[in-house]
Design an enzyme around this catalytic site. Structure first.
Site, PDB file in Angstrom:
ATOM      1  N   ASN A   9       0.865  -1.182   0.000  1.00  0.00           N
ATOM      2  CA  ASN A   9       0.000   0.000   0.000  1.00  0.00           C
ATOM      3  C   ASN A   9       0.901   1.232   0.000  1.00  0.00           C
ATOM      4  O   ASN A   9       1.482   1.587   1.021  1.00  0.00           O
ATOM      5  CB  ASN A   9      -0.896  -0.027   1.251  1.00  0.00           C
ATOM      6  CG  ASN A   9      -1.768   1.208   1.348  1.00  0.00           C
ATOM      7  OD1 ASN A   9      -1.801   2.027   0.440  1.00  0.00           O
ATOM      8  ND2 ASN A   9      -2.473   1.350   2.458  1.00  0.00           N
ATOM      9  N   TRP A  10       1.006   1.842  -1.161  1.00  0.00           N
ATOM     10  CA  TRP A  10       1.939   2.977  -1.302  1.00  0.00           C
ATOM     11  C   TRP A  10       1.395   4.253  -0.666  1.00  0.00           C
ATOM     12  O   TRP A  10       2.117   5.235  -0.536  1.00  0.00           O
ATOM     13  CB  TRP A  10       2.254   3.226  -2.783  1.00  0.00           C
ATOM     14  CG  TRP A  10       3.031   2.116  -3.429  1.00  0.00           C
ATOM     15  CD1 TRP A  10       3.396   0.916  -2.870  1.00  0.00           C
ATOM     16  CD2 TRP A  10       3.551   2.096  -4.767  1.00  0.00           C
ATOM     17  NE1 TRP A  10       4.110   0.165  -3.775  1.00  0.00           N
ATOM     18  CE2 TRP A  10       4.220   0.855  -4.946  1.00  0.00           C
ATOM     19  CE3 TRP A  10       3.512   3.001  -5.822  1.00  0.00           C
ATOM     20  CZ2 TRP A  10       4.852   0.516  -6.148  1.00  0.00           C
ATOM     21  CZ3 TRP A  10       4.131   2.660  -7.017  1.00  0.00           C
ATOM     22  CH2 TRP A  10       4.799   1.432  -7.171  1.00  0.00           C
ATOM     23  N   LYS A  11       0.121   4.266  -0.337  1.00  0.00           N
ATOM     24  CA  LYS A  11      -0.514   5.447   0.265  1.00  0.00           C
ATOM     25  C   LYS A  11      -0.226   6.688  -0.603  1.00  0.00           C
ATOM     26  O   LYS A  11      -0.092   6.551  -1.816  1.00  0.00           O
ATOM     27  CB  LYS A  11      -0.058   5.605   1.717  1.00  0.00           C
ATOM     28  CG  LYS A  11      -0.254   4.305   2.518  1.00  0.00           C
ATOM     29  CD  LYS A  11      -0.050   4.450   3.992  1.00  0.00           C
ATOM     30  CE  LYS A  11      -0.250   3.094   4.666  1.00  0.00           C
ATOM     31  NZ  LYS A  11      -0.169   3.140   6.107  1.00  0.00           N
ATOM     32  N   HIS A  95      -9.509   0.927   5.058  1.00  0.00           N
ATOM     33  CA  HIS A  95      -8.245   1.212   5.739  1.00  0.00           C
ATOM     34  C   HIS A  95      -8.492   2.178   6.891  1.00  0.00           C
ATOM     35  O   HIS A  95      -9.307   3.098   6.781  1.00  0.00           O
ATOM     36  CB  HIS A  95      -7.233   1.810   4.746  1.00  0.00           C
ATOM     37  CG  HIS A  95      -5.839   1.787   5.301  1.00  0.00           C
ATOM     38  ND1 HIS A  95      -5.406   2.703   6.227  1.00  0.00           N
ATOM     39  CD2 HIS A  95      -4.796   0.938   5.099  1.00  0.00           C
ATOM     40  CE1 HIS A  95      -4.153   2.421   6.554  1.00  0.00           C
ATOM     41  NE2 HIS A  95      -3.765   1.352   5.883  1.00  0.00           N
ATOM     42  N   GLU A  97      -6.866   4.602   7.935  1.00  0.00           N
ATOM     43  CA  GLU A  97      -6.645   6.019   7.605  1.00  0.00           C
ATOM     44  C   GLU A  97      -7.882   6.615   6.945  1.00  0.00           C
ATOM     45  O   GLU A  97      -8.222   7.782   7.161  1.00  0.00           O
ATOM     46  CB  GLU A  97      -5.396   6.153   6.707  1.00  0.00           C
ATOM     47  CG  GLU A  97      -4.121   5.917   7.509  1.00  0.00           C
ATOM     48  CD  GLU A  97      -2.957   5.331   6.714  1.00  0.00           C
ATOM     49  OE1 GLU A  97      -2.996   5.342   5.476  1.00  0.00           O
ATOM     50  OE2 GLU A  97      -2.001   4.854   7.368  1.00  0.00           O
ATOM     51  N   GLU A 167      -5.335  -5.120  10.410  1.00  0.00           N
ATOM     52  CA  GLU A 167      -4.347  -4.065  10.612  1.00  0.00           C
ATOM     53  C   GLU A 167      -4.627  -3.357  11.934  1.00  0.00           C
ATOM     54  O   GLU A 167      -5.458  -2.438  11.986  1.00  0.00           O
ATOM     55  CB  GLU A 167      -4.415  -3.040   9.470  1.00  0.00           C
ATOM     56  CG  GLU A 167      -4.030  -3.597   8.115  1.00  0.00           C
ATOM     57  CD  GLU A 167      -3.408  -2.527   7.222  1.00  0.00           C
ATOM     58  OE1 GLU A 167      -2.343  -2.804   6.670  1.00  0.00           O
ATOM     59  OE2 GLU A 167      -3.970  -1.421   7.092  1.00  0.00           O
ATOM     60  N   GLY A 173       2.497   2.264  10.756  1.00  0.00           N
ATOM     61  CA  GLY A 173       3.438   3.385  10.623  1.00  0.00           C
ATOM     62  C   GLY A 173       4.113   3.765  11.926  1.00  0.00           C
ATOM     63  O   GLY A 173       4.755   4.812  12.018  1.00  0.00           O
ATOM     64  N   SER A 213       3.503  -2.201  10.174  1.00  0.00           N
ATOM     65  CA  SER A 213       4.958  -2.167  10.393  1.00  0.00           C
ATOM     66  C   SER A 213       5.666  -3.483  10.071  1.00  0.00           C
ATOM     67  O   SER A 213       6.634  -3.843  10.733  1.00  0.00           O
ATOM     68  CB  SER A 213       5.278  -1.737  11.824  1.00  0.00           C
ATOM     69  OG  SER A 213       4.857  -0.401  12.036  1.00  0.00           O
ATOM     70  N   GLY A 234       2.957  -1.234   4.221  1.00  0.00           N
ATOM     71  CA  GLY A 234       2.978   0.203   3.951  1.00  0.00           C
ATOM     72  C   GLY A 234       4.395   0.659   3.651  1.00  0.00           C
ATOM     73  O   GLY A 234       4.917   0.459   2.551  1.00  0.00           O
ATOM     74  N   GLY A 235       5.039   1.262   4.649  1.00  0.00           N
ATOM     75  CA  GLY A 235       6.353   1.876   4.467  1.00  0.00           C
ATOM     76  C   GLY A 235       7.362   1.006   3.719  1.00  0.00           C
ATOM     77  O   GLY A 235       8.042   1.479   2.799  1.00  0.00           O
TER      78      GLY A 235
HETATM   79  P1  13P Z   1       3.078   0.334   7.640  1.00  0.00           P
HETATM   80  O1  13P Z   1       3.634  -0.961   7.080  1.00  0.00           O
HETATM   81  O2  13P Z   1       3.815   1.543   7.161  1.00  0.00           O
HETATM   82  O3  13P Z   1       2.912   0.265   9.121  1.00  0.00           O
HETATM   83  O4  13P Z   1       1.593   0.492   7.045  1.00  0.00           O
HETATM   84  C1  13P Z   1       0.725  -0.563   7.107  1.00  0.00           C
HETATM   85  C2  13P Z   1      -0.493  -0.225   6.337  1.00  0.00           C
HETATM   86  O5  13P Z   1      -1.217   0.687   6.702  1.00  0.00           O
HETATM   87  C3  13P Z   1      -0.775  -0.973   5.114  1.00  0.00           C
HETATM   88  O6  13P Z   1      -2.038  -0.694   4.626  1.00  0.00           O
END
Ligand code: 13P
Length: 250
Positions: A9-11, A95, A97, A167, A173, A213, A234-235
């Site tokens: 997930n590149w956000k 998600h 967010e 999640e 994050g 994470s 994510g990251g």
């Molecule tokens: P991180 O891996 O950066 O914690 O993000 C997870 C995420 O929100 C994937 O959708």
């Protein structure tokens, strides 16, 4: 047999050049014999081009969001039919967010989920508890409520069209990862609830992936758990080497 799945997930990261470079590097590093389902999710403006770059590879392109309405006066929004018209057939919904910053309620998410499944999309549906929920020992209740308010309201689902992503909000994050045992405990709980609602066959075949994470050095321990079928990253998905290492950890 459950599918192993790793999705990046590149956000809201990467411009056009960075997105293209990242796809190029992932393609170079990826082992062709890998039988894991691999997804990346660039931002909306780059989906069209990303699909072209991923053609003929194992990488599928996932949209990060979709609007719950079919079309019309919803400035700034993107519909399922728009995604379909460029060849996208999978979408991320729920998600934390989106739930937190854009106030997407279970009712809105149910509409997105239902419309997406009706249109034949594969849905990555996210659920997870907050830090407060966990501290107050409410994590099982919260997960159950999220399932009941959304996925369980759908009459009939093909297990191939749904991937559940657990999640925990406190792990996204933050560098804090749920321990492999914590992840397994919730995944098993989700699978048990799914079995009660949709039957054993469905629950044995649905992929439940973990996000929060996940890094190259923590992935294999989490993925080794019996009810963890992969990860939503994510990251670490913004770095080709890290992402491919995670893919190879399954
Ligand atoms: P991180 O891996 O950066 O914690 O993000 C997870 C995420 O929100 C994937 O959708």
């Amino acid at each position: 047999m459950r599918k192993k799945v790793v999705a990046g997930n590149w956000k809201m990261n990467n411009d056009l050049i960075m997105s293209n470079d990242l796809i190029y590097s992932i393609k170079l590093k990826l082992n062709k014999d890998n039988d894991t389902d691999i997804f990346i999710s660039p931002s909306f403006p780059f989906l069209n081009e990303s699909i072209k770059h991923c053609k003929g590879t194992k990488i599928k392109v996932l949209a990060q969001n979709v609007n719950e309405n079919k079309s019309g006066a919803y400035t700034g929004e993107v519909s399922l039919s728009m995604l379909k018209s460029i060849g996208i057939d999978s979408v991320l919904i729920g998600h934390s967010e989106r739930r937190e910053y854009y106030h997407e309620t279970d009712d809105i998410l149910l509409k997105k989920l239902s419309n997406s499944l009706d249109e034949g999309f594969k849905v990555f549906f996210c659920i997870g508890e907050s830090l407060n929920d966990r501290k107050n020992d409410l994590h099982f209740d919260v997960i159950e409520k999220q399932l009941k308010n959304t996925i369980f309201k759908i009459e009939k689902i093909n297990h191939e069209n749904l991937i559940i992503a657990y999640e925990p909000v406190w792990a996204i994050g933050t560098g804090l990862t749920a321990s492999p045992d914590q992840a397994q405990e919730i995944h098993a709980f989700i699978r048990k609830n799914i079995a009660q609602r949709f039957g054993e066959n469905f629950s044995n075949n649905i992929s439940i992936i973990y996000g929060g994470s996940v890094k190259p050095d923590s992935a294999s321990d989490i993925f080794s758990k019996v009810d963890v079928d992969g990860g939503l990253i994510g990251g670490a998905s913004l770095n080709a080497q890290d992402f491919v290492k995670i893919v190879n950890s399954i």
